[in-house]
Scaffold this active site. Sequence first.
Site, PDB file in Angstrom:
ATOM      1  N   GLY A   1       0.913  -1.127   0.027  1.00  0.00           N
ATOM      2  CA  GLY A   1       0.050  -0.134  -0.031  1.00  0.00           C
ATOM      3  C   GLY A   1       0.923   1.201  -0.060  1.00  0.00           C
ATOM      4  O   GLY A   1       2.007   1.219   0.443  1.00  0.00           O
ATOM      5  N   CYS A   2       0.314   2.248  -0.158  1.00  0.00           N
ATOM      6  CA  CYS A   2       1.131   3.664  -0.354  1.00  0.00           C
ATOM      7  C   CYS A   2       1.585   4.232   0.946  1.00  0.00           C
ATOM      8  O   CYS A   2       2.830   4.342   1.194  1.00  0.00           O
ATOM      9  CB  CYS A   2       0.038   4.860  -1.057  1.00  0.00           C
ATOM     10  SG  CYS A   2      -1.587   4.777  -0.336  1.00  0.00           S
ATOM     11  N   TYR A   3       0.581   4.150   2.237  1.00  0.00           N
ATOM     12  CA  TYR A   3       1.117   4.723   3.561  1.00  0.00           C
ATOM     13  C   TYR A   3       2.313   3.628   3.862  1.00  0.00           C
ATOM     14  O   TYR A   3       3.331   3.792   4.428  1.00  0.00           O
ATOM     15  CB  TYR A   3       0.028   4.670   4.349  1.00  0.00           C
ATOM     16  CG  TYR A   3      -0.778   5.739   4.385  1.00  0.00           C
ATOM     17  CD1 TYR A   3      -0.314   7.212   4.475  1.00  0.00           C
ATOM     18  CD2 TYR A   3      -2.339   5.661   4.471  1.00  0.00           C
ATOM     19  CE1 TYR A   3      -1.274   8.197   4.472  1.00  0.00           C
ATOM     20  CE2 TYR A   3      -3.230   6.782   4.271  1.00  0.00           C
ATOM     21  CZ  TYR A   3      -2.457   7.917   4.478  1.00  0.00           C
ATOM     22  OH  TYR A   3      -3.405   8.931   4.393  1.00  0.00           O
TER      23      TYR A   3
ATOM     24  N   SER B   1       5.713   4.154   2.134  1.00  0.00           N
ATOM     25  CA  SER B   1       6.473   5.499   2.775  1.00  0.00           C
ATOM     26  C   SER B   1       7.012   5.098   4.080  1.00  0.00           C
ATOM     27  O   SER B   1       8.065   5.412   4.298  1.00  0.00           O
ATOM     28  CB  SER B   1       5.333   6.648   2.742  1.00  0.00           C
ATOM     29  OG  SER B   1       6.139   7.823   3.374  1.00  0.00           O
TER      30      SER B   1
END
Length: 345
Positions: A148-150, A153
């Site tokens: 996922g994106c979160y 990061s």
Amino acid sequence: MKVAIIGGTGYGAVELIKFLNNHPYVQLEAIISHSQSGTDLASVYPHTIDAINMTMEALNISSLSKVVDLVFFATPSNVSKDLIPEFIENGVKCIDLSGDFRLNSPDEYESWYQSTAAKQSYVDQAVYGLSEIYQDEIRNAQLIANPGCYPTSTLLGLIPAIKSNIIDNQQIIIDAKTGVSGAGRSLSLNVHYSEMNENFKAYKLGEHKHIPEIEQALQWEAGVPLQVTFTPHIVPMTRGIMSTIYTNLITEKTTKEIIDLYQSYYENDPFVRVRPEGMIPSTKEVYGSNYCDIGIHVDKRTGKLTIISVIDNLVKGASGQAIQNMNILNGWDVTTGLKQIPIYP
């Protein structure tokens, strides 16, 4: 190599199409959309007109499996888990951008996603596709669960500190912000212009489905169970994620020493850029690119380490990382098709 995209109308899909169109080793054979089959891509995304002359198709797994080598799934959660098994059995490799195969535990998946988990035999086959960390596993994968994106990061920001045993693993706070494209293209009151413009809000406190994904990967790296405090926010910008991570140092370190540690950890990873001391990255500096930029600050007064990690949520947080994983899977240079300089300003 021939590839297809299933779920052809979302933001993740159109980013995949853009990068695949410029990839020297790939031919995009089919774009599959249940809701838009028979529709020209350019009628949904006019910016692709003349560049990509393709009509979206309905899904026929049997016939598609005979003509493609790899399928990208840019579908919502709870879709790919029912489609991927047949592709796998037909020998087609799959990269899933949804969350259906990210969590090892079916109980965890059902608790956080409120849906029945994928068959465990296929979950066990899935490799978690955090490109910089699990390259060896990705090289031999049949099924890749794109992060996922979160989590992308956050994990790239935290893992070097976790692996180096310099922080308190039980005291991690993640304060993360995303642009509105992270909510997808579907209509939603939450991202309606008059609701979002000149506004800034936290959401899904303690219940965001990326929490177990972050904790699972950190536990793999730490070797012990741990929990994080994760608070996501949505901000009035189109793209970008900034994860500001706070944790306690358990050994005395300067900012420069930790920057050196991070630069050494990622020295062979061209898409992670660790900033020099005093330079903190912003989301605009990775806009439209596959980079993750990381800034480090040690507060000598409090003994806390602050890590700033920024990505473009649609690229490094989704489609760009999927292309990077395809490159690793095929033994190509990881930067192939992804060398774009960020769009600025």
